[in-house]
Design an enzyme around this catalytic site. Structure first.
Site, mmCIF file in Angstrom:
data_model
loop_
_atom_site.group_PDB
_atom_site.id
_atom_site.type_symbol
_atom_site.label_atom_id
_atom_site.label_comp_id
_atom_site.label_asym_id
_atom_site.label_seq_id
_atom_site.Cartn_x
_atom_site.Cartn_y
_atom_site.Cartn_z
ATOM 1 N N GLU A 81 -1.389 -5.310 -7.782
ATOM 2 C CA GLU A 81 -1.233 -4.880 -7.064
ATOM 3 C C GLU A 81 0.270 -4.253 -8.103
ATOM 4 O OE1 GLU A 81 -3.694 -5.220 -3.170
ATOM 5 O OE2 GLU A 81 -2.135 -5.157 -3.107
ATOM 6 N N HIS A 131 -23.311 14.550 0.480
ATOM 7 C CA HIS A 131 -23.570 14.845 -1.137
ATOM 8 C C HIS A 131 -22.036 16.024 -0.314
ATOM 9 C CE1 HIS A 131 -24.378 16.223 -4.676
ATOM 10 N NE2 HIS A 131 -23.840 17.306 -3.958
ATOM 11 N N LYS A 189 0.735 -1.610 -0.110
ATOM 12 C CA LYS A 189 0.088 0.082 -0.012
ATOM 13 C C LYS A 189 0.781 0.950 0.093
ATOM 14 C CE LYS A 189 -2.140 -2.811 -0.519
ATOM 15 N NZ LYS A 189 -2.127 -4.673 -0.290
ATOM 16 N N MET A 225 -7.038 -16.106 1.843
ATOM 17 C CA MET A 225 -5.940 -16.130 2.674
ATOM 18 C C MET A 225 -6.023 -14.511 2.722
ATOM 19 S SD MET A 225 -3.248 -18.450 1.843
ATOM 20 C CE MET A 225 -3.636 -20.545 2.105
HETATM 21 C C1 LIG Z 1 2.048 -9.032 -1.316
HETATM 22 C C2 LIG Z 1 1.363 -9.066 -0.640
HETATM 23 C C3 LIG Z 1 -0.210 -8.490 -0.440
HETATM 24 C C4 LIG Z 1 -0.852 -9.240 0.619
HETATM 25 N N1 LIG Z 1 -1.875 -7.824 0.811
HETATM 26 C C5 LIG Z 1 -3.334 -7.892 1.353
HETATM 27 C C6 LIG Z 1 -4.553 -6.821 1.910
HETATM 28 O O1 LIG Z 1 -4.106 -6.052 1.338
HETATM 29 N N2 LIG Z 1 -5.262 -7.163 2.442
HETATM 30 C C7 LIG Z 1 -4.962 -8.673 3.148
HETATM 31 O O2 LIG Z 1 -6.372 -8.676 4.135
HETATM 32 N N3 LIG Z 1 -4.046 -9.221 2.864
HETATM 33 C C8 LIG Z 1 -3.123 -8.664 2.160
HETATM 34 N N4 LIG Z 1 -2.073 -10.155 2.080
HETATM 35 C C9 LIG Z 1 -2.315 -11.180 3.031
HETATM 36 C C10 LIG Z 1 -1.856 -11.073 4.018
HETATM 37 O O3 LIG Z 1 -0.655 -10.703 4.527
HETATM 38 C C11 LIG Z 1 -1.578 -13.043 5.489
HETATM 39 O O4 LIG Z 1 -3.635 -12.914 4.533
HETATM 40 C C12 LIG Z 1 -1.753 -12.186 6.555
HETATM 41 O O5 LIG Z 1 -0.673 -12.553 5.852
HETATM 42 C C13 LIG Z 1 -2.831 -13.721 7.757
HETATM 43 O O6 LIG Z 1 -1.844 -13.211 8.537
HETATM 44 P P1 LIG Z 1 -1.077 -15.055 9.480
HETATM 45 O O7 LIG Z 1 -1.140 -14.226 11.044
HETATM 46 O O8 LIG Z 1 -2.583 -15.854 9.238
HETATM 47 O O9 LIG Z 1 -0.342 -15.405 9.076
HETATM 48 P P2 LIG Z 1 1.317 -14.347 8.204
HETATM 49 O O10 LIG Z 1 1.171 -12.614 7.899
HETATM 50 O O11 LIG Z 1 1.396 -15.633 6.756
HETATM 51 O O12 LIG Z 1 2.493 -14.656 9.450
HETATM 52 C C14 LIG Z 1 2.227 -15.982 10.579
HETATM 53 C C15 LIG Z 1 3.216 -15.651 10.645
HETATM 54 O O13 LIG Z 1 4.712 -16.901 11.922
HETATM 55 C C16 LIG Z 1 5.309 -17.186 11.838
HETATM 56 N N5 LIG Z 1 5.908 -18.909 11.919
HETATM 57 C C17 LIG Z 1 5.703 -19.328 11.097
HETATM 58 N N6 LIG Z 1 5.627 -20.754 11.532
HETATM 59 C C18 LIG Z 1 6.070 -20.132 12.904
HETATM 60 C C19 LIG Z 1 6.084 -21.661 13.932
HETATM 61 N N7 LIG Z 1 6.332 -22.536 13.426
HETATM 62 N N8 LIG Z 1 7.300 -20.451 15.416
HETATM 63 C C20 LIG Z 1 6.688 -19.290 15.199
HETATM 64 N N9 LIG Z 1 7.066 -18.861 13.810
HETATM 65 C C21 LIG Z 1 5.972 -19.206 12.450
HETATM 66 C C22 LIG Z 1 6.341 -16.404 10.814
HETATM 67 O O14 LIG Z 1 7.483 -16.233 10.812
HETATM 68 C C23 LIG Z 1 5.097 -15.587 10.192
HETATM 69 O O15 LIG Z 1 5.719 -14.221 10.800
HETATM 70 C C24 LIG Z 1 -1.301 -10.127 1.091
HETATM 71 C C25 LIG Z 1 0.066 -10.823 1.367
HETATM 72 C C26 LIG Z 1 1.019 -10.573 0.088
HETATM 73 C C27 LIG Z 1 2.017 -11.093 -0.077
HETATM 74 C C1 LIG Z 2 -19.965 27.864 -0.809
HETATM 75 C C2 LIG Z 2 -20.783 26.644 -0.750
HETATM 76 C C3 LIG Z 2 -20.717 25.161 -0.622
HETATM 77 C C4 LIG Z 2 -21.364 24.623 -0.061
HETATM 78 N N1 LIG Z 2 -21.094 22.745 0.361
HETATM 79 C C5 LIG Z 2 -21.731 21.985 0.740
HETATM 80 C C6 LIG Z 2 -21.443 20.383 0.450
HETATM 81 O O1 LIG Z 2 -19.942 20.577 0.663
HETATM 82 N N2 LIG Z 2 -22.362 20.108 1.039
HETATM 83 C C7 LIG Z 2 -23.631 20.236 1.041
HETATM 84 O O2 LIG Z 2 -24.464 19.292 1.213
HETATM 85 N N3 LIG Z 2 -24.385 21.813 0.850
HETATM 86 C C8 LIG Z 2 -23.446 22.364 0.865
HETATM 87 N N4 LIG Z 2 -23.386 23.350 0.194
HETATM 88 C C9 LIG Z 2 -25.314 23.976 0.609
HETATM 89 C C10 LIG Z 2 -25.695 23.413 -0.716
HETATM 90 O O3 LIG Z 2 -25.090 23.943 -2.182
HETATM 91 C C11 LIG Z 2 -27.561 23.562 0.033
HETATM 92 O O4 LIG Z 2 -27.394 22.940 0.882
HETATM 93 C C12 LIG Z 2 -28.697 22.981 -1.558
HETATM 94 O O5 LIG Z 2 -27.873 23.593 -2.500
HETATM 95 C C13 LIG Z 2 -29.954 23.351 -1.225
HETATM 96 O O6 LIG Z 2 -30.467 23.261 -1.608
HETATM 97 P P1 LIG Z 2 -31.854 23.458 -2.064
HETATM 98 O O7 LIG Z 2 -32.216 22.562 -3.603
HETATM 99 O O8 LIG Z 2 -32.582 24.334 -0.822
HETATM 100 O O9 LIG Z 2 -31.567 25.239 -3.013
HETATM 101 P P2 LIG Z 2 -30.456 25.909 -3.900
HETATM 102 O O10 LIG Z 2 -29.660 25.264 -4.858
HETATM 103 O O11 LIG Z 2 -30.413 26.801 -3.739
HETATM 104 O O12 LIG Z 2 -31.700 25.881 -5.317
HETATM 105 C C14 LIG Z 2 -32.980 27.061 -5.745
HETATM 106 C C15 LIG Z 2 -33.116 27.473 -6.718
HETATM 107 O O13 LIG Z 2 -34.476 27.554 -7.025
HETATM 108 C C16 LIG Z 2 -34.029 28.714 -7.516
HETATM 109 N N5 LIG Z 2 -34.377 30.052 -7.301
HETATM 110 C C17 LIG Z 2 -35.408 30.684 -6.251
HETATM 111 N N6 LIG Z 2 -36.571 30.977 -6.404
HETATM 112 C C18 LIG Z 2 -36.907 30.664 -7.154
HETATM 113 C C19 LIG Z 2 -38.538 31.732 -8.230
HETATM 114 N N7 LIG Z 2 -39.152 32.282 -7.270
HETATM 115 N N8 LIG Z 2 -38.088 30.661 -9.235
HETATM 116 C C20 LIG Z 2 -37.907 29.706 -9.755
HETATM 117 N N9 LIG Z 2 -36.458 29.583 -9.419
HETATM 118 C C21 LIG Z 2 -36.122 30.523 -8.536
HETATM 119 C C22 LIG Z 2 -32.113 29.066 -7.754
HETATM 120 O O14 LIG Z 2 -31.735 30.447 -8.594
HETATM 121 C C23 LIG Z 2 -32.129 27.905 -7.314
HETATM 122 O O15 LIG Z 2 -31.654 27.254 -8.620
HETATM 123 C C24 LIG Z 2 -22.703 24.571 0.392
HETATM 124 C C25 LIG Z 2 -23.024 25.456 -0.404
HETATM 125 C C26 LIG Z 2 -22.707 26.717 -0.257
HETATM 126 C C27 LIG Z 2 -22.621 28.069 -0.943
#
Ligand SMILES: Cc1cc2nc3c(=O)[nH]c(=O)nc-3n(C[C@H](O)[C@H](O)[C@H](O)COP(=O)(O)OP(=O)(O)OC[C@H]3O[C@@H](n4cnc5c(N)ncnc54)[C@H](O)[C@@H]3O)c2cc1C
Ligand SMILES: Cc1cc2nc3c(=O)[nH]c(=O)nc-3n(C[C@H](O)[C@H](O)[C@H](O)COP(=O)(O)OP(=O)(O)OC[C@H]3O[C@@H](n4cnc5c(N)ncnc54)[C@H](O)[C@@H]3O)c2cc1C
Lengths: 82, 467, 467
Positions: free
Chosen positions: B185, B443, B53, B317
């Site tokens: 990956e 949103h 990752k 696994m």
């Molecule tokens: C390149 C790669 C990427 C991966 N990416 C992901 C991912 O993004 N997400 C995900 O969910 N999984 C991923 N996996 C899989 C994940 O790594 C394994 O599923 C996970 O590590 C399993 O965990 P575990 O505890 O069962 O065993 P392991 O992680 O294999 O650990 C077992 C441990 O036991 C030890 N051991 C073994 N035998 C003995 C013994 N007799 N005595 C003492 N110690 C011992 C080993 O040395 C080891 O440290 C990836 C695997 C690889 C290879």
């Molecule tokens: C900079 C900024 C960032 C924002 N970011 C977010 C965000 O990330 N997430 C979020 O959830 N909210 C955000 N908001 C708030 C969001 O924009 C408002 O909550 C949302 O637009 C409200 O929707 P609405 O349909 O109620 O009204 P509006 O989006 O205000 O739409 C009303 C419409 O009615 C029209 N209208 C008004 N009167 C009349 C009329 N008499 N006749 C005909 N048409 C008319 C207007 O022209 C307008 O187009 C943000 C607001 C701003 C200003």
């Protein structure tokens, strides 16, 4: 609201229950398949498991004296709408 | 727990599975040790999830700077100090593995450095000492699978660990053998840093396990960035010569063979459970033919006080699966009512765009007998995606027809992995598409596309026409 | 609906509220018109949500390129073509507003260009034509509030609309009057593009409505980037002189006054509902003293067939609230059982780091009589945040003590707005902290920090010590 019956088993055997309800069912030794879920599709929530496990306990605040509950009795629906 | 053992729990392996198990067990008041023969953090922190990752971010920054020209921001000559990049990446790894070490100390987890081998079902040997424990958690992880004919030298022919060390300059021509998550990956990293990358995949489709539509869009996005993808192709052998690595590629459908030359070849054809040196049989623990140590929903092996978690226990696994199973094993040992009862395990390719999914693909749902509805919403219709200059991809939702129950979510696009939070929770909560559609999404966010995909299931998306 | 009207529904205003209402009403089979006196898309698309996010992305790309030096990626001289940036931003706005126009056509919404004024409760005049409708949806939005003593000339003293047009070069010294969302988004944009920015806020705290801890972390992050923040400060008057705009600032606690000089002054002190020219009284529709046209949960005004939505209906003035209310009004008119029954309306400041929240702040929860538990997880402990070079901030969860019910989520950090998807759904589904903690979150994602904050509520986060 009437009592909620346990949902019929799904084709794939999955019981629809939220994670905390599944955990609680294991803790209380409740069979989820017997619990009436109050959610959509019979989804089982924590309250449903609690309600189910209350059934059969004499001290449970039952709405009316009823015949001795059996383990499989449907649980009352929780008051809260979902 | 009984006093006659050195520890309540001894965890073998300190990867994500093992260290989660150890820390949770300690949090629950148990006396815990964790044996590790290499570095704390396992594959994931040292040579897996984290360093990839870091490099992906570096690559995306390069790409982002290039795309900035679209809005009038240009840069003079770009320089990449590969040694510094490798060092930065290693620094993050060190910080995280150091963090796990500190957490062990703070939680009073005894860290045993060395390889653990079972002596009997209550005893392991670590180095030249033996320790007893009431319970064991096997978390020994997995190793990269090898491919006959392609000998990894971690220089010109590398596995994922070797690929993490970037040469300077980056290879001109790169081949990724294996079109799975890891292959892509690295394809993304090397492409962004300047390599010409080809990915070959034996199967008819890349990223096995992902939804077919999502894979198609993902592949298209990768190809747009210059990655050449060839499916139903295998690498038979590689010969290192002066002018590069000569690889014999074979089209598995036609049998046609040809040789191509690359500067670096990555072998990423899957991973194998790791049980070498563990001596599991001494504890009576079953190991399958393929090397797995299977476990039940409480993560118990066939031996009731010995647990197995993570890569060594089962597919997929993935680190988050290992973590969850680690927590479950620790809690079960502590007498808590835990179970690995996840509805779904998410998957992510952390490229740009990302491919992320959780739950059933459309095909899987049909195969399981579901009648499904789907809803799609493209990021090309998302205001937020436009402002981020990342409009490739879509959100696809798979839903049971009669009940509206959510079955799967498949996302190709910017920050797709971030959107899995909602999708994953929805699946676990047995949410319907309506539950998502009725929830206000801020949103303008990328998450609105999840909302619109849910609306699309009901043919009521606002920003697209619903066929 | 009865045939004696020109339209089943006539929507006044084509902002996000109005166009959502119009499209949904048409999807439900109604005959719909939408009157707009300026540009389709309203404030949000034309001069609000969208253009700000475009400029924020540009600013973040500049900052990202600078931070890349940390991992060895450096660039030669950076050039920003401000005209091109303004044009790119305008292009996105045009694409989106054009999209709304196309959606109107495709959904057969009649677009009436001109100002709508009520003639009676079933008739409006648009331009020189009159139209009748069975139902009306008032969606006339809001205007920037003015500040006496600071006369907006959209050049040196600007409101948010003027601030969107970047001068070349960017102002050296910038003052944002008003420490709300809009003030800080512009502060972030101008800072990243090279201005020295001061933000003043009349109240004791910036970003009113957000959680106190989150605000504190957010302010610290802004200050770290060079933004100077002064609370309990007001601007009394501004004089335009050769060397800049001389602004008299007053500390409202001490009464102390001083004059500072700026090259550009942004007035961003809130917004006022917009009812000018609407002639609401002709329809018998109540307008409050402050200019709002209030509505019930079905978005009905005091006149049963006239609805009011969005900024003109109530606070908070946010686009996603307007959209939701637009859908509700349309569905109610179509006879569907809709209601604006949202548990919570998310808020976002799209800076870097972002500040995003949904649900109750800790203080609000206490004021409502809840006994609360909280859980915090810092991004400094997130592997994904490290690889993104963005470790400022945290996730804070507010939970009811006895029931574990989630009450609010407050995030300062990278991609915070993306994480609101999960948080918002959790609130709407009445999820508990356990539901979140038990859900597998992909590794390594930012969403894991949401999981860890839920675990922290139970003092069981893995990657931090739980006090
Ligand atoms: C390149 C790669 C990427 C991966 N990416 C992901 C991912 O993004 N997400 C995900 O969910 N999984 C991923 N996996 C899989 C994940 O790594 C394994 O599923 C996970 O590590 C399993 O965990 P575990 O505890 O069962 O065993 P392991 O992680 O294999 O650990 C077992 C441990 O036991 C030890 N051991 C073994 N035998 C003995 C013994 N007799 N005595 C003492 N110690 C011992 C080993 O040395 C080891 O440290 C990836 C695997 C690889 C290879
Ligand atoms: C900079 C900024 C960032 C924002 N970011 C977010 C965000 O990330 N997430 C979020 O959830 N909210 C955000 N908001 C708030 C969001 O924009 C408002 O909550 C949302 O637009 C409200 O929707 P609405 O349909 O109620 O009204 P509006 O989006 O205000 O739409 C009303 C419409 O009615 C029209 N209208 C008004 N009167 C009349 C009329 N008499 N006749 C005909 N048409 C008319 C207007 O022209 C307008 O187009 C943000 C607001 C701003 C200003």
């Amino acid at each position: 609201r009437g009592p909620v019956a346990a949902a019929p088993a799904r084709a794939d055997g999955r019981v629809l229950a939220v994670p905390a309800a599944r955990q609680l069912a294991r803790e209380l030794g409740v069979d989820l398949a017997a619990v009436g879920g109050s959610g959509p599709n019979g989804r089982i929530r924590v309250q449903d498991v609690l309600a189910h496990s209350e059934v059969g306990r004499p001290q449970a605040a039952a709405p009316a004296p009823a015949a001795p509950a059996v383990a499989q009795a449907p649980a009352p629906a929780p008051a809260a709408p979902q | 727990m009984t006093k006659s053992f050195d520890f309540d729990v001894l965890v073998i392996g300190a990867g994500p599975g093992g260290y989660h198990a150890a820390i949770r067990a300690a949090q629950l008041g148990l006396k815990v040790a964790c044996a590790e023969r290499e570095a704390v953090g396992g594959v994931c922190l040292n040579v897996g999830c984290i360093p990839t990752k870091a490099l992906l971010h570096a690559g995306e920054t390069v790409a982002g700077a290039r795309h900035a020209a679209e809005f009038g921001l240009t840069f003079g000559e770009q320089k990449l100090d590969i040694a510094k990049l490798n060092g930065w990446k290693d620094g993050i790894v060190k910080k995280l593995t150091g963090g796990v070490g500190s957490l062990f100390k703070a939680n009073k987890v005894t860290h045993l450095q060395g390889q653990a081998s079972f002596v009997d079902d209550h005893t392991v040997k670590v180095g030249d000492k033996t320790y007893t424990a009431a319970n064991f958690i096997i978390a020994t992880g997995s190793d990269p699978a090898r491919l006959p004919g392609l000998d990894v030298d971690q220089d010109r022919i590398v596995d994922s660990t070797g690929a993490l060390v970037l040469p300077s300059p980056v290879p001109e021509r790169m081949l990724c053998v294996g079109g799975g998550v890891i292959g892509f990956e690295f394809a993304n990293i090397y492409t962004n840093l300047g390599s010409k990358v080809k990915v070959i995949e034996f199967l008819p489709n890349i990223i096995p396990g992902a939804d077919a539509d999502a894979v198609k869009a993902f592949q298209k996005a990768m190809e747009k960035q210059g990655v050449v993808v060839e499916v139903q192709t295998k690498a038979n052998k590689a010969e290192k010569k002066e002018d590069g690595v000569h690889v014999e590629l074979e089209n598995v459908k036609t049998g046609e063979k040809r040789t191509e030359v690359f500067d670096r070849v990555l072998v990423a054809v899957g991973r194998r459970p790791r049980t070498d040196g563990l001596n599991a049989q001494a504890a009576g623990v079953n190991v399958t033919d393929r090397g797995f140590i299977p476990a039940d929903k409480q993560q118990r092996t066939n031996v009731a006080h010995i647990y197995s978690i993570g890569d060594v226990a089962s597919n997929p696994m993935l680190a988050h699966k290992a973590m969850k199973e680690g927590l479950v094993a620790a809690e079960v040992i502590a007498g808590k009512p835990a179970a690995q009862d996840a509805v779904a395990i998410p998957g992510v390719v952390y490229t740009s765009p990302e491919l992320a999914w959780v739950g059933l693909t459309e095909q899987e749902a049909k195969d399981k007998g579901y009648e499904v509805k789907t809803g799609n919403f493209p990021f090309s219709a998302s205001g937020r995606a436009m402002t981020l200059q990342q409009t490739d991809g879509f959100v696809k939702m798979v839903v049971e027809k009669d009940t509206d129950l959510l079955l799967g979510v498949h996302i190709v696009g910017p920050h797709a992995s971030d959107m899995l939070g909602e999708a994953g929770l929805a699946l676990e909560m047995a949410a319907t598409a309506s539950d998502i559609a009725l929830t206000i999404h801020a949103h303008p966010t990328l998450g609105e596309s999840v909302l619109e995909a849910a609306e699309a299931v009901h043919k009521q998306a606002i920003h697209i026409m619903n066929r």
